[in-house]
Design an enzyme around this catalytic site. Sequence first.
Site, PDB file in Angstrom:
ATOM      1  N   THR A 349     121.057  94.093 -39.517  1.00 58.01           N
ATOM      2  CA  THR A 349     121.236  94.936 -40.951  1.00 58.01           C
ATOM      3  C   THR A 349     122.045  94.413 -42.204  1.00 58.01           C
ATOM      4  OG1 THR A 349     122.391  96.874 -39.560  1.00 58.01           O
ATOM      5  CG2 THR A 349     123.136  97.209 -41.374  1.00 58.01           C
ATOM      6  N   GLN A 379     118.464 100.772 -38.589  1.00 59.36           N
ATOM      7  CA  GLN A 379     119.364 100.627 -40.021  1.00 59.36           C
ATOM      8  C   GLN A 379     118.382 100.053 -40.936  1.00 59.36           C
ATOM      9  OE1 GLN A 379     120.333  99.896 -36.832  1.00 59.36           O
ATOM     10  NE2 GLN A 379     122.024 100.277 -36.541  1.00 59.36           N
ATOM     11  N   GLN A 401     118.986 105.625 -42.768  1.00 55.08           N
ATOM     12  CA  GLN A 401     120.944 104.938 -41.926  1.00 55.08           C
ATOM     13  C   GLN A 401     120.849 103.835 -42.793  1.00 55.08           C
ATOM     14  OE1 GLN A 401     120.088 105.143 -37.764  1.00 55.08           O
ATOM     15  NE2 GLN A 401     121.859 103.535 -37.777  1.00 55.08           N
ATOM     16  N   ASP A 402     122.100 103.743 -42.544  1.00 54.30           N
ATOM     17  CA  ASP A 402     122.856 102.517 -43.590  1.00 54.30           C
ATOM     18  C   ASP A 402     121.866 102.325 -45.257  1.00 54.30           C
ATOM     19  OD1 ASP A 402     124.173 102.935 -41.278  1.00 54.30           O
ATOM     20  OD2 ASP A 402     123.319 100.493 -41.138  1.00 54.30           O
ATOM     21  N   ASP A 423     125.337 107.335 -41.491  1.00 62.35           N
ATOM     22  CA  ASP A 423     125.982 105.854 -42.007  1.00 62.35           C
ATOM     23  C   ASP A 423     125.640 105.154 -42.928  1.00 62.35           C
ATOM     24  OD1 ASP A 423     127.449 106.027 -39.782  1.00 62.35           O
ATOM     25  OD2 ASP A 423     127.234 104.861 -38.840  1.00 62.35           O
ATOM     26  N   ARG A 491     132.687 109.489 -40.305  1.00 61.55           N
ATOM     27  CA  ARG A 491     132.421 108.773 -38.988  1.00 61.55           C
ATOM     28  C   ARG A 491     133.748 107.390 -38.841  1.00 61.55           C
ATOM     29  NH1 ARG A 491     127.784 107.520 -34.864  1.00 61.55           N
ATOM     30  NH2 ARG A 491     126.406 105.892 -36.040  1.00 61.55           N
ATOM     31  N   TRP A 493     133.989 103.337 -38.191  1.00 65.62           N
ATOM     32  CA  TRP A 493     133.152 102.101 -37.429  1.00 65.62           C
ATOM     33  C   TRP A 493     134.225 101.461 -37.354  1.00 65.62           C
ATOM     34  CZ3 TRP A 493     130.543  98.371 -41.546  1.00 65.62           C
ATOM     35  CH2 TRP A 493     129.629  97.350 -40.657  1.00 65.62           C
TER      36      TRP A 493
END
Length: 585
Positions: A349, A379, A401-402, A423, A491, A493
């Site tokens: 990531t 990611q 994502q990310d 996220d 949320r 992490w």
Amino acid sequence: MAESDSKQLFAGMQDSGKLQTSPSPSNKRKKLFLALFSTLLLVAAVIGIVAGVNSRKSSSDDIDDTSPSHTILRTSCSSTLYPDLCYSAITTANVTHKVSSQKDVIELSLNITTTAVEHNYFTVKKLLKRKNLTKREKTALHDCLETIDETLDELHDAVEDLEEYPNKKSLIRHADDLKTLISSAITNQETCLDGFSHDEADKHVREVLLAGQLHVEHMCSNALAMIKNMTDTDIAAENKLTNRKLKEQEESDWPAWLSAADRRILQSSDVTPNVVVAADGSGNYKTVSAAVAAAPDNSKTRYVIKIKAGVYRENVEVGKKKKNIMFLGEGRTTTIITGSRNVVDGSTTFKSATVAVVGERFLAKELTFQNTAGPSKHQAVALRVGADLSAFYRVDVLAYQDTLYVHSNRQFFINSFISGTVDFIFGNAAVVLQDCDIHARKPNSGQKNMVTAQGRLDPNQNTGIVIQKSRIGATSDLKSVQSKFPTFLGRPWKEYSRTVIMQSAISDVIDPAGWHEWSGNFALSTLFYAEYQNTGAGAGTSKRVNWKGYKVITSATEAQGFTPGTFIAGSSWLGSTGFPFSLGL
């Protein structure tokens, strides 16, 4: 959960790959033995440290040492999360004779931590010599080398800052700078370990690193706790002495480090570039990477890289020595830096970022950072920021994502557009996103959208994600099907995850519960999630989660603590960016 996520708890990983078997011809056995022997030495050293701590824990009450230095040491360590480690580290090093104040305890602790970080560096270098490493394991180990190198700089800078405390700067600025340095150092240890949580095969390498990285993380945690205790005490004493609240410089002031020439440049609407990047060859360079590489190291004045309209397909890294760099595009819809690195294809990531900036005081204006890997590649970061005192004005950050990795240090985004799925704003910086458009987009089937996944590891870290005076909504592709894809504000992490949404317009794309768990009850009582004076169809709080760590802020005084002026010490540096901003509510 349906989505693949490297940030999941390691114990819950599913087996998705096996570590390759190492070749073992006789002429390689010696090297293998030496590597294993070195690893055993490290493990033995860590076990010795732990044993020393446990021994100290069991026998500390029997030690009858009432010398002033030991009293100061015990008192200082009592404010930490790991007091036995704090005490034993200094007594084992036999440097208690140097202790005459809490500041001495902190400095000695940081110096001892530096030695431990250096040991970890050599452990990683030895691991890189293994012949059976996967592509991602090699990448993850190089991520570790980078974050370890940054940690060494942060510890060195913290010691230098401590030596000048409390005289060089205001108490508030000293406190914020020191807490930022050590907060970043803590985050770096976890970043290294996170690189080995994609496949079951990674677990073997992670286990070799785990004890050493956690030891440094805990040592840094102790230093941070003592710094917070010392600076809070001194600020309270100063407030009482002067009978007023300490103030940082007003927003119209300029930082002392900013040159007169830079002030003229940043006050002007026309910024003269140092170099021009143009894909058609009409500028000084054809790629952004080439322009960054040619920029001076450790510049004390602003170095402006003008990026002409066009699509730049490259991965750009602005390293720690490339300070005071500014990316100036010709328009956020016409100047695009794009890439497609992702975890599914073997990246970590951390390394997947299309653009990664670490050099402090980085600025960007009027351009797009993009990762086109798509939702099936999991990611895939568009922009990663670890640059202290960095700011972004009128930029787009686009991925799935990310999307935006706000990794560490103090950051500010204004008038920008951030879009993604799972996220899509995550990390452990102290960051404020002000007057931004933050839109969830259509994810893969079965996925849930999470606007944030904040990663605070320690209750004393000065980190968190603040979204202020912004608009949280959905892209056009999600709006028509949003009932099929639940979207949440965030949320947790990590255990002390902290996110505040304030004075923002929240559309009905956000589920009435507002927030989502990570895994069962993990972090629900230790996180800090808060909302303040939000509006819109998705802003109602009557059906929000009832976690211990969630709250609706009703006090303007409390909310003020999350504004740019307070949360990222904005009054001392945002004026130097030349970008618009609001310091308060």
